[in-house]
Design an enzyme around this catalytic site. Structure first.
Site, short mmCIF file in Angstrom:
data_model
loop_
_atom_site.label_atom_id
_atom_site.label_comp_id
_atom_site.label_asym_id
_atom_site.label_seq_id
_atom_site.Cartn_x
_atom_site.Cartn_y
_atom_site.Cartn_z
N ASP A 30 -18.61 65.54 36.25
CA ASP A 30 -17.66 65.35 35.15
C ASP A 30 -16.35 66.03 35.51
OD1 ASP A 30 -16.32 65.94 32.48
OD2 ASP A 30 -18.06 64.82 31.79
N ASN A 86 -23.35 60.50 24.02
CA ASN A 86 -22.41 60.46 22.89
C ASN A 86 -22.19 58.99 22.55
OD1 ASN A 86 -21.92 63.30 22.80
ND2 ASN A 86 -20.61 63.07 24.58
N VAL A 95 -15.24 57.25 26.93
CA VAL A 95 -15.31 56.15 27.90
C VAL A 95 -16.39 55.18 27.43
CG1 VAL A 95 -15.74 55.49 30.29
CG2 VAL A 95 -14.58 57.64 29.79
N HIS A 99 -23.21 56.56 29.39
CA HIS A 99 -23.32 57.66 30.34
C HIS A 99 -24.13 58.79 29.73
CE1 HIS A 99 -19.51 58.21 28.16
NE2 HIS A 99 -19.62 59.51 28.37
N HIS A 101 -24.96 62.74 30.03
CA HIS A 101 -24.49 64.02 30.54
C HIS A 101 -25.71 64.87 30.92
CE1 HIS A 101 -20.28 63.80 28.88
NE2 HIS A 101 -20.88 62.90 28.10
#
Length: 113
Positions: A30, A86, A95, A99, A101
């Protein structure tokens, strides 16, 4: 999706610090880490977010989780780590490409955010 930065990472048009890849997923660091280890794991195929998942996405989703475990092991996160999706603006999703994390390397507090 030509305007998706993560699709650009998958295609190699956008540089990233990749840490692992599979046939279906890519893992990279990240750019704004919140912990010593903060890696994003994304599917190679564009899926907008977790709310957009369909039954036919199950293999891509399983691969994301398996690669996340591999990343956590490679990063030495034996003491624990957090996996976070998220979804939407209120959650801080910036974005629009699914994805996961992988966050660790320090004691994490609860509740987050």
């Amino acid at each position: 999706m030509s305007s998706c930065v993560f699709c650009g990472i998958v295609s190699g048009q956008v540089p990233s610090d990749q840490v692992a890849t599979t046939e279906h997923s890519v893992a990279f660091r990240d750019l704004g880490p919140v912990a010593p280890s903060h890696v994003l794991v994304i599917p190679r195929r564009h899926i907008e977010n977790a709310a957009a998942l369909r039954p036919e996405d199950r293999d891509a989703l399983a691969d994301i989780f398996l690669l996340a475990r591999q990343v956590a092991e490679a990063e030495g996160l034996e003491g624990g780590y957090r996996l976070v999706f998220n979804v939407g603006d209120d959650a801080g999703n910036t974005v629009p490409h699914l994805h996961l994390h992988v966050i660790g390397g320090r004691k994490l507090s609860w509740p987050p955010g």
